[in-house]
Motif scaffolding. Structure first.
Motif, PDB file in Angstrom:
ATOM      1  N   HIS A   1     -50.587  60.831  87.139  1.00 17.23           N
ATOM      2  CA  HIS A   1     -49.281  61.390  87.486  1.00 17.23           C
ATOM      3  C   HIS A   1     -48.181  60.326  87.552  1.00 17.23           C
ATOM      4  CE1 HIS A   1     -51.196  65.211  88.244  1.00 17.23           C
ATOM      5  NE2 HIS A   1     -51.998  64.670  89.153  1.00 17.23           N
ATOM      6  N   SER A   2     -48.477  59.144  87.047  1.00 17.91           N
ATOM      7  CA  SER A   2     -47.484  58.074  87.156  1.00 17.91           C
ATOM      8  C   SER A   2     -47.743  57.000  86.108  1.00 17.91           C
ATOM      9  CB  SER A   2     -47.529  57.456  88.557  1.00 17.91           C
ATOM     10  OG  SER A   2     -48.805  56.871  88.778  1.00 17.91           O
ATOM     11  N   GLU A   3     -46.914  56.005  86.114  1.00 17.88           N
ATOM     12  CA  GLU A   3     -47.089  54.846  85.248  1.00 17.88           C
ATOM     13  C   GLU A   3     -47.079  53.583  86.104  1.00 17.88           C
ATOM     14  OE1 GLU A   3     -43.921  54.947  82.414  1.00 17.88           O
ATOM     15  OE2 GLU A   3     -44.980  56.323  81.074  1.00 17.88           O
ATOM     16  N   LYS A   4     -47.864  52.607  85.680  1.00 19.18           N
ATOM     17  CA  LYS A   4     -47.896  51.324  86.378  1.00 19.18           C
ATOM     18  C   LYS A   4     -47.502  50.224  85.404  1.00 19.18           C
ATOM     19  CE  LYS A   4     -50.834  48.002  88.746  1.00 19.18           C
ATOM     20  NZ  LYS A   4     -52.219  47.639  89.146  1.00 19.18           N
ATOM     21  N   LYS A   5     -46.466  49.476  85.757  1.00 18.10           N
ATOM     22  CA  LYS A   5     -46.020  48.377  84.892  1.00 18.10           C
ATOM     23  C   LYS A   5     -46.773  47.118  85.299  1.00 18.10           C
ATOM     24  CE  LYS A   5     -41.996  48.073  82.937  1.00 18.10           C
ATOM     25  NZ  LYS A   5     -40.555  47.929  82.636  1.00 18.10           N
ATOM     26  N   ALA A   6     -47.734  46.712  84.458  1.00 18.81           N
ATOM     27  CA  ALA A   6     -48.558  45.541  84.750  1.00 18.81           C
ATOM     28  C   ALA A   6     -47.846  44.240  84.389  1.00 18.81           C
ATOM     29  CB  ALA A   6     -49.879  45.621  83.996  1.00 18.81           C
ATOM     30  N   LEU A   7     -47.018  44.274  83.330  1.00 16.84           N
ATOM     31  CA  LEU A   7     -46.198  43.129  82.929  1.00 16.84           C
ATOM     32  C   LEU A   7     -44.783  43.609  82.684  1.00 16.84           C
ATOM     33  CD1 LEU A   7     -48.564  41.329  80.362  1.00 16.84           C
ATOM     34  CD2 LEU A   7     -48.179  40.721  82.760  1.00 16.84           C
ATOM     35  N   ASP A   8     -43.826  42.795  83.084  1.00 14.36           N
ATOM     36  CA  ASP A   8     -42.429  43.218  83.037  1.00 14.36           C
ATOM     37  C   ASP A   8     -41.571  42.204  82.286  1.00 14.36           C
ATOM     38  OD1 ASP A   8     -40.025  44.450  83.454  1.00 14.36           O
ATOM     39  OD2 ASP A   8     -40.018  44.240  85.629  1.00 14.36           O
ATOM     40  N   LYS A   9     -41.428  42.417  80.976  1.00 16.28           N
ATOM     41  CA  LYS A   9     -40.525  41.637  80.118  1.00 16.28           C
ATOM     42  C   LYS A   9     -40.695  40.130  80.294  1.00 16.28           C
ATOM     43  CE  LYS A   9     -37.153  45.353  79.749  1.00 16.28           C
ATOM     44  NZ  LYS A   9     -35.771  45.826  79.994  1.00 16.28           N
ATOM     45  N   LEU A  10     -41.910  39.669  79.999  1.00 16.24           N
ATOM     46  CA  LEU A  10     -42.193  38.236  80.118  1.00 16.24           C
ATOM     47  C   LEU A  10     -41.676  37.479  78.908  1.00 16.24           C
ATOM     48  CD1 LEU A  10     -45.840  37.997  81.518  1.00 16.24           C
ATOM     49  CD2 LEU A  10     -43.684  38.073  82.757  1.00 16.24           C
TER      50      LEU A  10
END
Length: 295
Positions: free
Chosen positions: A16-25
């Motif tokens: 029911h969601s999304e998880k951002k594991a990496l953010d614009k590295l």
């Protein structure tokens, strides 16, 4: 050799969601050892898997010497040596047989395989144990056979994920000395949450937190950034609880006078506190003083 991480993000879709594991590295690597430091859930393993080309980023591109690794395909994979955190080994194979089998999978000829198997067993200190079954190896020996398999194709980019987890201090020292020795003409990426693994061998340390790059500097530069924030203090037992409740405490030692504390604090935590030189354990506590998720 130059490896460039350009705007790389990774999003995992959950029910029911999304998880951002990496953010614009955005990162750049040349030859030498890089320590990737972060708590569980910081994105270390995700980054390693993407660089190793076993996982694709949601967005962003990785370039090797200016060329997109997606276009290089097998040419790029041939340059990679990868030791994941959890590696499956054929327990009934001897060390020698296992390496010959993996060499065949990597496309080495029989002549080249014999030479590389002998060379890597010598390098990781397992020549005498070459006929022993891998299933009887200690944890440290299994990690060493793991690094041997990663080196069979003479990789220019070596990726090792939490290589010393569960090892005793002697094996940890042996392992990090090995990585330092082989880094002269390679990019070596070492992810860990054990700061002593990278304190003496990394030319730069990357600090990842919740998928974001917090810092990327030499160990000395990172430590200079917290040089005014580490304190030593001796207190009696009645003061200990009060100080524990409101401060990040890196170490508590019982001494004759009471308790000696090592405190990480922006401000002087107590009238009797004195500044001391920081180490990488202090740095870790400074950035990761709260429990993070797993993964």
């Amino acid at each position: 050799m130059n490896l460039t991480i350009d705007g790389v993000s990774k999003v995992f879709k959950e029910r029911h969601s999304e998880k951002k594991a990496l953010d614009k590295l955005n990162l750049e690597f040349s030859t030498g050892v890089y320590g990737i430091l972060g708590a569980n859930g910081s994105g270390k393993t995700t980054l390693m898997r993407i660089i190793a080309s076993v996982m694709k980023p949601t967005e962003g591109t990785i370039y090797l010497n200016g060329r997109d690794i997606a276009s290089l395909n097998h040419e790029y994979r041939a340059l990679i040596g990868y030791l994941p955190q959890h590696v499956g080994l054929y327990k009934n194979f001897s060390a020698e047989k296992l390496l010959h089998y993996i060499a065949a999978l990597k496309g080495l000829s029989k002549v080249d395989a014999k030479e590389k198997v002998d060379e890597t067993l010598e390098l990781v200190g397992l020549s005498r144990e070459r006929k022993q079954k891998v299933g009887k190896f200690s944890g440290g020996m299994k990690r060493r056979i793991g690094i041997a398999q990663a080196l069979l194709n003479d990789p220019k980019i070596l990726i090792v994920d939490e290589p010393t987890a569960g090892l005793d201090p002697k094996e940890r020292i042996r392992f990090r000395n090995l990585l330092s020795k082989i880094s002269a003409n390679r990019i070596v990426l070492l992810s860990t949450h054990i700061v002593s693994d990278i304190e003496f061998i990394a030319k730069e340390v990357l600090i990842l937190k919740e998928g974001k790059l917090i810092k990327k500097e030499s160990p000395n530069h990172l430590l200079s950034g917290i040089s005014q924030k580490v304190w030593s203090l001796t207190v009696e037992e009645e003061e200990l609880e009060k100080l524990q409740a409101g401060n990040r405490i890196g170490n508590i030692s019982r001494i004759q006078e009471g308790f000696q504390l090592r405190i990480i604090s922006e401000d002087k935590p107590h009238p009797d506190a004195v500044r001391v030189e920081p180490n990488l354990e202090d740095l870790y506590l400074y950035y990761f003083d709260e429990e993070e998720g797993t993964g």
